[in-house]
Design an enzyme around this catalytic site. Structure first.
Site, PDB file in Angstrom:
ATOM      1  N   ARG A 196       0.972  -1.223   0.022  1.00 56.16           N
ATOM      2  CA  ARG A 196      -0.133  -0.150  -0.063  1.00 56.16           C
ATOM      3  C   ARG A 196       0.865   1.104  -0.017  1.00 56.16           C
ATOM      4  NH1 ARG A 196      -4.403   0.267   4.749  1.00 56.16           N
ATOM      5  NH2 ARG A 196      -2.686   0.811   5.807  1.00 56.16           N
ATOM      6  N   LYS A 250      -2.703   6.850   1.892  1.00 54.52           N
ATOM      7  CA  LYS A 250      -2.633   7.353   3.147  1.00 54.52           C
ATOM      8  C   LYS A 250      -1.579   8.453   3.091  1.00 54.52           C
ATOM      9  CE  LYS A 250      -3.183   4.827   7.354  1.00 54.52           C
ATOM     10  NZ  LYS A 250      -4.622   4.414   7.462  1.00 54.52           N
ATOM     11  N   GLU A 286     -16.690   6.609   4.295  1.00 53.81           N
ATOM     12  CA  GLU A 286     -15.679   6.112   5.489  1.00 53.81           C
ATOM     13  C   GLU A 286     -15.854   6.905   6.476  1.00 53.81           C
ATOM     14  OE1 GLU A 286     -11.631   5.257   4.917  1.00 53.81           O
ATOM     15  OE2 GLU A 286     -11.589   6.370   3.225  1.00 53.81           O
TER      16      GLU A 286
HETATM   17  C1  LIG Z   1      -5.562   3.953   7.839  1.00 49.96           C
HETATM   18  C2  LIG Z   1      -7.224   4.012   7.397  1.00 49.96           C
HETATM   19  C3  LIG Z   1      -8.109   3.114   7.326  1.00 49.96           C
HETATM   20  C4  LIG Z   1      -7.774   1.789   7.849  1.00 49.96           C
HETATM   21  O1  LIG Z   1      -6.791   1.020   7.329  1.00 49.96           O
HETATM   22  P1  LIG Z   1      -6.268  -0.438   7.763  1.00 49.96           P
HETATM   23  O2  LIG Z   1      -5.342  -0.733   6.917  1.00 49.96           O
HETATM   24  O3  LIG Z   1      -7.366  -1.267   8.257  1.00 49.96           O
HETATM   25  O4  LIG Z   1      -5.552   0.283   9.446  1.00 49.96           O
HETATM   26  C5  LIG Z   1      -9.295   3.435   6.780  1.00 49.96           C
HETATM   27  N1  LIG Z   1      -9.519   4.556   6.431  1.00 49.96           N
HETATM   28  C6  LIG Z   1      -8.368   5.658   6.538  1.00 49.96           C
HETATM   29  C7  LIG Z   1      -8.944   7.185   5.985  1.00 49.96           C
HETATM   30  C8  LIG Z   1      -7.346   5.473   7.091  1.00 49.96           C
HETATM   31  O5  LIG Z   1      -6.360   6.255   7.123  1.00 49.96           O
END
Ligand SMILES: *Cc1c(COP(=O)(O)O)cnc(C)c1O
Length: 386
Positions: free
Chosen positions: A131, A233, A269
């Site tokens: 990722r 991210k 989300e």
């Molecule tokens: C980090 C994050 C997640 C969750 O990702 P995981 O890999 O399950 O920790 C979901 N949404 C956002 C906006 C994030 O920054």
């Protein structure tokens, strides 16, 4: 994916030797980076010296600095090779660095945990590595290979081993970051990059029973848009999310639930977590098509739920459909699986089933069972590093 412990320890020792001798290093050495640690005996559970001086029963989510961080650098057009451990501390940055001026940076979040048998494990760390690569490509940054990423998180974990909470008390949260640290004045990619990993022990979100989330549906602010960066991210996604989050919290909610920016109709989300809807035997979640972050917990829960016999669908979900659901829950590394107690949309508050008989509780138990070894890991998700 079992990694030979001896290889890891010898790498770790090599990495520590690269550092100039310091008080910190002796400190580290005292906690198991000497020949002692290389011996096959690793009966550290119950051994006081194996733990930092912490109140392990009252761990929260605030930052507790640990002993070491890992860092490596590379210049634009080149690849990351090997970095090393450094005592945790401040880093020096030029005021002209691309990360400060143009937000050229991405991060990851993952956990290391200590099992009852003393083993230390990571959960699907290769997914974080991949990722990060996708995010780096979008942000015009070079990224570490999966091998170099895994090396960094393993070394960071083992160097801070005394900060990994006792089994069941919490986890060591790890924060890998990739930053454009080189200087540039005009808008453009940095000439130099730094990959850093630091760690902090954190408590279990669900230590004291289950706290359900109360979500506020945000109709004014968007988090992401098609063609934007919602799917990675990048650090630049989180600053703009502070205002809606703080406003929702000031109104008594736990988090914001975002809607899509085109129609203002489909759920996306929460601030840092994915969202699922349960209706009968069907579990649905919005598709990861660029405006939501493709969570690793999300991906794992999708698989676990199908294995348990639920019908799992990744498809657009309207806010109205969500309001008619049986259950809603959020997923993310920090919270794992968090039940949603209520969703408030345009002044209307809808409540959902939570508690011991809920689907989210069943999914959480299965997920945690795989992590802590109580349920057989048939998928090779758990990486033992010590
Ligand atoms: C980090 C994050 C997640 C969750 O990702 P995981 O890999 O399950 O920790 C979901 N949404 C956002 C906006 C994030 O920054």
């Amino acid at each position: 994916m079992v990694i030979m412990r001896s290889t890891w320890l010898s790498n770790l020792k090599k990495s520590l030797r690269l550092r100039p001798p310091s008080k910190r290093m002796q400190y580290g050495a005292q906690y198991g980076f000497t020949s002692q640690a290389a011996s096959p005996a690793y009966s550290h559970v119950g051994n006081e010296e194996e733990y930092a001086d912490m109140d392990w029963d009252n761990l929260g989510f605030s930052l507790t600095p640990t002993d070491f961080m890992y860092a490596m650098k590379c210049t634009q057009g080149n690849n990351f090779t090997e970095g090393k451990l450094h005592p945790f501390g401040t880093i020096e940055l030029s005021p002209c660095s691309a990360v400060l001026n143009y937000g050229q940076g991405i991060f990851e979040g993952m956990k290391a945990m200590r099992r009852e048998d003393g083993r230390i494990v990571l959960f699907r760390p290769d997914e974080n590595a991949l990722r990060l690569q996708v995010g780096a490509e979008r942000m015009c940054m070079p990224s570490p290979s999966v091998h170099h990423f895994l090396n960094a998180v393993k070394l960071t974990t083992l160097a801070n081993k005394r900060w990994i909470p006792p089994p069941g008390k919490g986890t060591l949260y790890m924060r890998p970051m990739l930053l454009g640290t080189g200087s540039i004045l005009g808008v453009g990619p940095a000439p130099e990059y730094t990959f850093l990993t630091y760690a902090s022990p954190v408590g279990n979100y669900f230590q004291e029973g289950t706290t359900a989330l109360n979500l506020y549906v945000e109709a004014e602010y968007d988090r992401a848009s098609p063609g934007g960066t919602g799917g990675i991210k990048t650090i630049s996604n989180y600053g703009p999310a502070l205002k809606p989050l703080i406003r929702a919290k000031s109104r008594g909610f736990s988090d914001v639930l975002y809607l899509d920016s085109v129609h203002g109709k489909y759920i996306e989300e929460v601030s840092a977590g994915n969202v699922f809807l349960v209706k009968g035997n069907t579990i649905s979640t919005p598709p990861a098509t660029g405006t939501i972050l493709p969570g690793i917990t999300r991906k794992s829960i999708i698989e676990i739920a199908s294995d348990l016999g639920y019908q799992v669908e990744e498809r657009p979900i309207t806010i109205n459909e969500l309001l008619r659901g049986d259950e809603v829950f959020g997923t993310g590394t920090a919270v794992v699986v968090a039940p949603v107690g209520s969703v408030t949309y345009k002044g209307e508050r809808v409540e959902y089933q939570t508690g011991d008989n809920s689907v989210s509780k069943r999914l959480l138990s299965t997920y945690m069972g795989i992590q802590n070894g109580l349920i057989e890991d048939k998928k090779g998700w758990v990486m033992e590093i010590y």
